[in-house]
Design an enzyme around this catalytic site. Structure first.
Site, mmCIF file in Angstrom:
data_model
loop_
_atom_site.group_PDB
_atom_site.id
_atom_site.type_symbol
_atom_site.label_atom_id
_atom_site.label_comp_id
_atom_site.label_asym_id
_atom_site.label_seq_id
_atom_site.Cartn_x
_atom_site.Cartn_y
_atom_site.Cartn_z
ATOM 1 N N SER A 1 4.167 49.807 62.281
ATOM 2 C CA SER A 1 4.756 48.756 63.116
ATOM 3 C C SER A 1 6.157 49.128 63.589
ATOM 4 O O SER A 1 6.716 48.440 64.418
ATOM 5 C CB SER A 1 4.792 47.429 62.365
ATOM 6 N N HIS A 2 6.743 50.190 63.075
ATOM 7 C CA HIS A 2 8.044 50.663 63.559
ATOM 8 C C HIS A 2 7.796 51.894 64.421
ATOM 9 O O HIS A 2 7.417 52.941 63.895
ATOM 10 C CB HIS A 2 8.962 51.051 62.393
#
Lengths: 500, 149
Positions: free
Chosen positions: A430-431
């Protein structure tokens, strides 16, 4: 249905309302500029946020979480698609830019001005004040966090409560669906309303498809207006920008928009991420992940290339994560309050690429390196040991080729006996970073230190795409600080607008 | 995403298979869960490749007696207590693709199950939840001059 046409104009047009776009809006609106904010997703009020994950994900998560890397072992890439972007559905974890990364960006990428120490310190302090940043208190740490603290104490690990932008958190454990109390200061409840209060105009359900240019300069954005229910195209929009276009659509969609707009250079290259996975433990006593900060406790291990975090799951995700099917699974589902989950985020060295397919959608090519998988293996083994140290009776490492449930700490050695294969681990990221990265060199970067496109004057990239490398810590605070710095300078050097 | 009638039946049978078997306190009652609704919601919101994956997952589960044991039967015609065992074998299959598809269907099943308030309660997920103060009044959200009309 009649086709809808939307036309608007402002000093600046901002594409995307996540950490980057909203921060740019906060700075520029309060400097007196007129703004139009475009967001592909909907605006969800507190009342419209469902507690059940099925509806929450359908409304707020891009492609229901099914956006993945390509290739034989796809990796989900989670991104929010709503006003507030991913900040509306994350845990609000706040980390300042690590000093070693700041030095690397200064030395290797020519970003000394962007990440100048004193300027960043001032901005971080301002952000922390405005966004109610504080360490997670004991009252809302929840048993999931308390158990992780217990494991750290038992094993001598340097754990600490997570610093979040949620000082008024009451521990409802619903960060991932959107805070039901608006305690977490995601962009949809902080900087977007603040910018709107200063005159910014927000257009949700508008998907940008092209940056318009005149005489080589960015002068506007065009795209599609989407139906709120079906998300299908309902009309078209065109928004003209008198002073500049700011693209902040995230590390997957920013490069696609730039490529669709004819921007050259290494657009989409240098993609990096912090993929991760999680370990679940069963405890004899209740844990009740339904209470407490969704992410309240962490164990930084930057020198080893990973970070461990408590991560409370909603029941839907927890159930899917528990092993088995049939009667055995049902037995576990009847006691969901006895499970804890902790995750790892790995700073991977691998680089990938984001390309625009012939359909216009993104294609993400990315594969972890063997060294990256070794870090995952080390992190998962440590998480398993921590679970046992905290008193877990069963631990589910979630790795293929291993027993589904470990019942003794000695079994953790099974995990360490052979190198981990990519197909044996469920990774999720998600990063995401680096697909329109900033730098002084035109051949290896897309935007300069002021986040303006080398090739296209008046076009700015203000999101995680511009960060030249991954960080090893949660990126939201760094995205916001670098964007603040660039937006402040942009406001300064643009001709001061007349006061309305 | 459209499902043929037989596919919807296969989907229901497969998703019920994950919670098949008697005697567990959690067991859903007949008709308590609308499994196909969850598939429709997921399919409508997912990327095209994921929609295909969802359909493949249903076919895989339905044909698992043939794939795993060489038996010419559908999952729905296998005894309920054996369905869970077949699905459990798919979840740990040596093929990454088969494992992932089975897990995808299990996730859809979980989403369907916990959309039902009575099942959330029976899971005890929120048992022993400390009393929390009432939610503060919602702050006024910005007026959005949007694309209505």
């Amino acid at each position: 249905m009649a086709q809808l046409t939307l036309e608007d104009a402002a000093d600046f047009v901002i594409v995307g309302t996540g950490a980057g776009g909203a921060t740019a809006a906060r700075v520029l609106a309060e400097a007196g500029y007129s703004l139009v904010l475009l967001e592909e997703g909907p605006l969800l009020t507190r009342e419209e946020r469902p507690a059940e994950l099925l509806d929450a994900m359908a409304l707020a998560v891009r492609d229901f979480g099914s956006q993945t890397t390509s290739g034989p072992t796809p990796m989900p890439l989670l991104q929010g698609r709503l006003v507030g972007g991913s900040t509306a559905i994350n845990s609000g974890i706040i980390w300042r830019l690590p000093e070693d990364v700041r030095e690397e960006w200064t030395r290797d990428h020519g970003l000394g001005w962007l990440v100048e120490r004193e300027a960043l310190t001032r901005i971080f302090e301002q952000l922390e004040l405005e966004l109610e940043v504080a360490p997670t208190s004991d009252e809302v740490l929840g048993n999931n966090g308390h158990k992780m603290r217990q494991a750290c104490e038992a094993l001598g690990l340097p754990g600490k409560p997570i610093t979040r932008n949620a000082r008024r958190c009451q521990g409802r454990a619903r960060c991932l669906q959107g805070c039901p109390l608006e305690a977490r200061q995601s962009m949809d409840v902080s900087y977007i309303p603040r910018a709107v209060a200063h005159g910014a105009r927000l257009h949700p359900l508008c998907r940008a498809t092209r940056v318009l240019r005149a005489r080589g300069r960015a002068v506007g954005v065009e795209g599609e207006v989407l139906d709120p229910r079906t998300r299908r195209r309902r009309g078209r929009f065109q928004v003209m920008a008198r002073r500049g276009v700011i693209v902040a659509a995230g590390a997957i969609h920013t490069p696609v928009l730039l490529a669709s707009s004819g921007v050259g250079g290494p657009v989409g290259d240098y993609f990096q991420a912090h993929p991760g996975c999680a370990v679940v433990g069963r405890f004899a006593e209740p844990i009740t992940m339904g209470f407490g900060a969704t992410q309240g406790y962490e164990v930084p291990q930057r020198e080893r290339g990973f970070k461990l975090e408590s991560l409370s799951l909603p029941p839907e995700m927890l159930a899917a994560r528990l092993p088995g099917a049939g009667h055995a699974w049902q037995q576990r589902l009847a006691e969901l309050d006895h499970y804890a989950q902790w995750a790892t985020q790995v700073r991977m060295q691998a680089h990938g690429r984001v390309r625009r397919s012939w359909l216009g959608s993104p294609v993400v090519q990315y594969e972890p390196l063997a060294a990256d998988l070794a870090k995952v293996q080390t992190a998962v083994a440590l998480l398993c040991r921590m679970m046992f140290a905290a008193g877990a009776t069963e631990v589910f490492p979630g790795l293929g080729g291993l027993p589904e449930a470990l019942t003794t700490v000695e079994q953790v050695r099974l995990l360490e006996q052979a190198p981990l294969k990519r197909q044996d681990v469920h990774l999720l990221a998600s990063h995401l970073f680096g697909t329109a990265r900033a730098g002084a060199n035109h051949r290896t970067s897309v935007v300069d230190a002021r986040l303006e496109c080398h090739d296209v004057p008046g076009l700015y990239v203000m999101d995680a795409s511009a960060l030249p490398t991954n960080l090893g810590v949660n990126p939201q605070h760094t995205i916001m600080a670098t964007v603040w710095r660039a937006a402040e300078a942009l406001a300064e050097r643009s001709a001061r607008p007349p006061v309305a | 995403m459209r499902w043929m009638k037989f596919e919807a039946r296969w989907a229901s049978a497969a998703m019920e298979g994950f919670v098949s078997g008697r005697g567990a306190a959690f067991a859903p009652h007949p008709g308590e869960v609308d499994f196909v609704h969850a598939l429709l919601v997921m399919g409508a919101a997912s990327a095209p490749l994921a929609r295909l994956g969802l359909r493949l997952a249903v076919w895989l589960a339905a044909l698992s007696p043939l794939l795993l044991d060489g038996r010419l039967r559908l999952l729905s015609s296998v005894a309920p207590e054996q369905r869970g065992a077949l699905l459990a074998r798919l979840l740990v299959h040596r093929s990454f693709l088969l494992r992932e598809l089975a897990l995808y269907l299990k996730l859809a099943t979980s989403l369907a199950l916990f959309s039902v308030a009575t099942l959330r309660e029976r899971s005890h997920y929120l048992r022993a939840l400390p009393a929390s103060p009432p939610a503060p009044a919602a702050r006024a959200l910005p007026l959005v001059p949007s694309v209505e009309g």
